[in-house]
Write a protein that holds these residues in place. Structure first.
Motif, PDB file in Angstrom:
ATOM      1  N   GLU A  62      26.338  61.034  21.862  1.00 13.06           N
ATOM      2  CA  GLU A  62      25.379  61.674  21.205  1.00 13.06           C
ATOM      3  C   GLU A  62      24.202  61.213  20.508  1.00 13.06           C
ATOM      4  O   GLU A  62      23.546  60.134  19.882  1.00 13.06           O
ATOM      5  CB  GLU A  62      26.420  62.920  20.431  1.00 13.06           C
ATOM      6  N   SER A  87      25.906  62.382  25.470  1.00  8.34           N
ATOM      7  CA  SER A  87      25.558  61.296  26.444  1.00  8.34           C
ATOM      8  C   SER A  87      26.745  60.969  26.876  1.00  8.34           C
ATOM      9  O   SER A  87      27.143  60.984  28.115  1.00  8.34           O
ATOM     10  CB  SER A  87      24.759  60.670  26.250  1.00  8.34           C
ATOM     11  N   ARG A 102      23.306  68.413  30.187  1.00 13.78           N
ATOM     12  CA  ARG A 102      23.885  67.402  28.929  1.00 13.78           C
ATOM     13  C   ARG A 102      23.397  68.050  27.668  1.00 13.78           C
ATOM     14  O   ARG A 102      23.287  67.239  26.764  1.00 13.78           O
ATOM     15  CB  ARG A 102      24.770  66.127  29.368  1.00 13.78           C
ATOM     16  N   VAL A 262      34.036  70.421  27.394  1.00 10.12           N
ATOM     17  CA  VAL A 262      32.853  70.622  27.937  1.00 10.12           C
ATOM     18  C   VAL A 262      33.157  70.362  29.994  1.00 10.12           C
ATOM     19  O   VAL A 262      31.758  70.961  30.347  1.00 10.12           O
ATOM     20  CB  VAL A 262      31.604  69.530  27.559  1.00 10.12           C
ATOM     21  N   LYS A 263      33.682  69.763  29.984  1.00 12.35           N
ATOM     22  CA  LYS A 263      33.462  69.047  31.173  1.00 12.35           C
ATOM     23  C   LYS A 263      34.669  70.664  32.770  1.00 12.35           C
ATOM     24  O   LYS A 263      34.188  71.142  33.496  1.00 12.35           O
ATOM     25  CB  LYS A 263      34.669  67.743  31.983  1.00 12.35           C
ATOM     26  N   PRO A 266      31.444  74.459  31.160  1.00 14.26           N
ATOM     27  CA  PRO A 266      30.212  73.670  31.015  1.00 14.26           C
ATOM     28  C   PRO A 266      29.504  74.525  30.485  1.00 14.26           C
ATOM     29  O   PRO A 266      28.126  74.063  29.540  1.00 14.26           O
ATOM     30  CB  PRO A 266      29.358  72.637  32.128  1.00 14.26           C
ATOM     31  N   ARG A 270      26.820  74.240  27.016  1.00 18.60           N
ATOM     32  CA  ARG A 270      25.926  74.698  26.470  1.00 18.60           C
ATOM     33  C   ARG A 270      25.285  75.819  25.887  1.00 18.60           C
ATOM     34  O   ARG A 270      24.556  74.903  24.800  1.00 18.60           O
ATOM     35  CB  ARG A 270      25.163  74.974  27.709  1.00 18.60           C
TER      36      ARG A 270
END
Length: 324
Positions: A62, A87, A102, A262-263, A266, A270
């Protein structure tokens, strides 16, 4: 550009010159001003992390900085924007090229250090406690390793959600840090965790970043119908969960890994990161940063994490004192 590069697993990295990666159409280039270290960086360097990149690679999950270039398909960012980036890697460098999906904007009154320190730890705690465990006002939340990078945010988020927070950490200094974050009850790691929690009425939700014997004690102190979140295993031992006890006490254990969620979702990631940036701007959360170091002292920063000498977050500053 200078990067902290890992060439072989299990060996310390070196600060070397690496080329800036080419910019893809859906990517942004970022001049990195802050990169927060995480326990996952240590696992990645060992080669034990679930998302360890192929060798050679640059750690740093990050970071935050200023956009210097944008891909042809980018419309939500402009050159000069201040951004925080989840990241996954490449944060320990002067520059980075990242997928725009991201990244989120940093409010004007939020520093690069605070933004970089907020994505993983606060994101983990917010999604785990609110989205999965659904902590309710008045419930009793036990946080182990409560002065660490993730545990401290669980104390803070738990209080924002209205929970009564029990913080477990090692030593009076770390317990004072947890208390300053809002903990209602403090338990030293030398005390009998199970008995102390039961004396307080038991835990409705457990947020455990330690594992091993600490998990076992917390598990046994959980009230019937409780929820448990095994967030990490900083103690080194991955605990085994007795399914018969889950059955008898009607307990729920949630597996949670921020990168995986997050994958999978997503848009949820966010929304969470944008919400955290807003909370930073409003002063609702305040990252505790115990150390700020230049990029050339990354090995020392990682040792602070490894030895548990840090409280909260350790921030590396790639633009500080590199080109002397």
């Amino acid at each position: 550009m200078l990067s902290f590069r890992i060439v072989n697993h299990g060996q310390s990295g070196n600060l070397i010159e690496t080329p800036i990666p080419p910019l893809g159409p859906d990517q942004i280039a970022v001049e990195i001003h802050a990169c927060a270290l995480n326990f996952a960086d240590l696992l990645m360097i060992k080669g034990n992390y679930q998302d360890t990149p192929p060798l050679p690679f640059t750690p740093g999950l990050e970071c935050a900085g200023r956009v210097t270039a944008i891909g042809a398909q980018i419309s939500e960012f402009e050159i000069g924007d201040r951004v925080a980036v989840f990241s996954g890697q490449d944060g320990l460098a002067e520059m980075g090229v990242f997928d725009a999906s991201r990244a989120v904007h940093i409010p004007e009154n939020v520093s690069y250090d605070a933004a970089a320190a907020s994505l993983i730890a606060y994101g983990t705690s917010l999604l785990a406690l609110e989205h999965l465990a659904k902590v309710q006002p008045g419930e009793r939340l036990l946080v182990t390793g409560a002065a660490g990078g993730v545990g401290l945010t669980a104390v803070e988020i738990g209080k924002l959600l209205g929970a009564e927070v029990i913080a477990q950490a090692r030593g009076p200094e770390k317990l004072r840090v947890a208390q300053a974050a809002g903990a209602d009850h403090l338990i030293d790691a030398t005390e009998d965790l199970r008995q102390r929690v039961k004396d307080l009425g038991g835990a409705d939700v457990v947020y455990d970043a330690v594992g091993g014997d600490i998990w076992q004690a917390a598990f046994r102190a959980t009230n019937p119908g409780g929820r448990l979140l095994p967030i990490g295993f900083a103690g080194g031992e991955v605990p085994q969960i007795p399914a018969n006890h889950l059955l008898v006490k009607n307990l729920t254990v949630f597996g949670f890994y921020l990168g995986g969620l997050v994958k999978l979702r997503p848009e949820l990631g966010r929304q969470t990161f944008e919400r955290l940036m807003q909370w930073l701007a409003e002063g609702r959360i305040t990252p505790h940063i115990s150390h700020r170091l230049p990029l050339c002292e990354t090995a020392q920063g990682l040792e602070l994490i490894r030895s548990r000498a840090a409280t909260g977050k350790v921030i590396m500053q790639p633009q500080a004192g590199l080109r002397r």
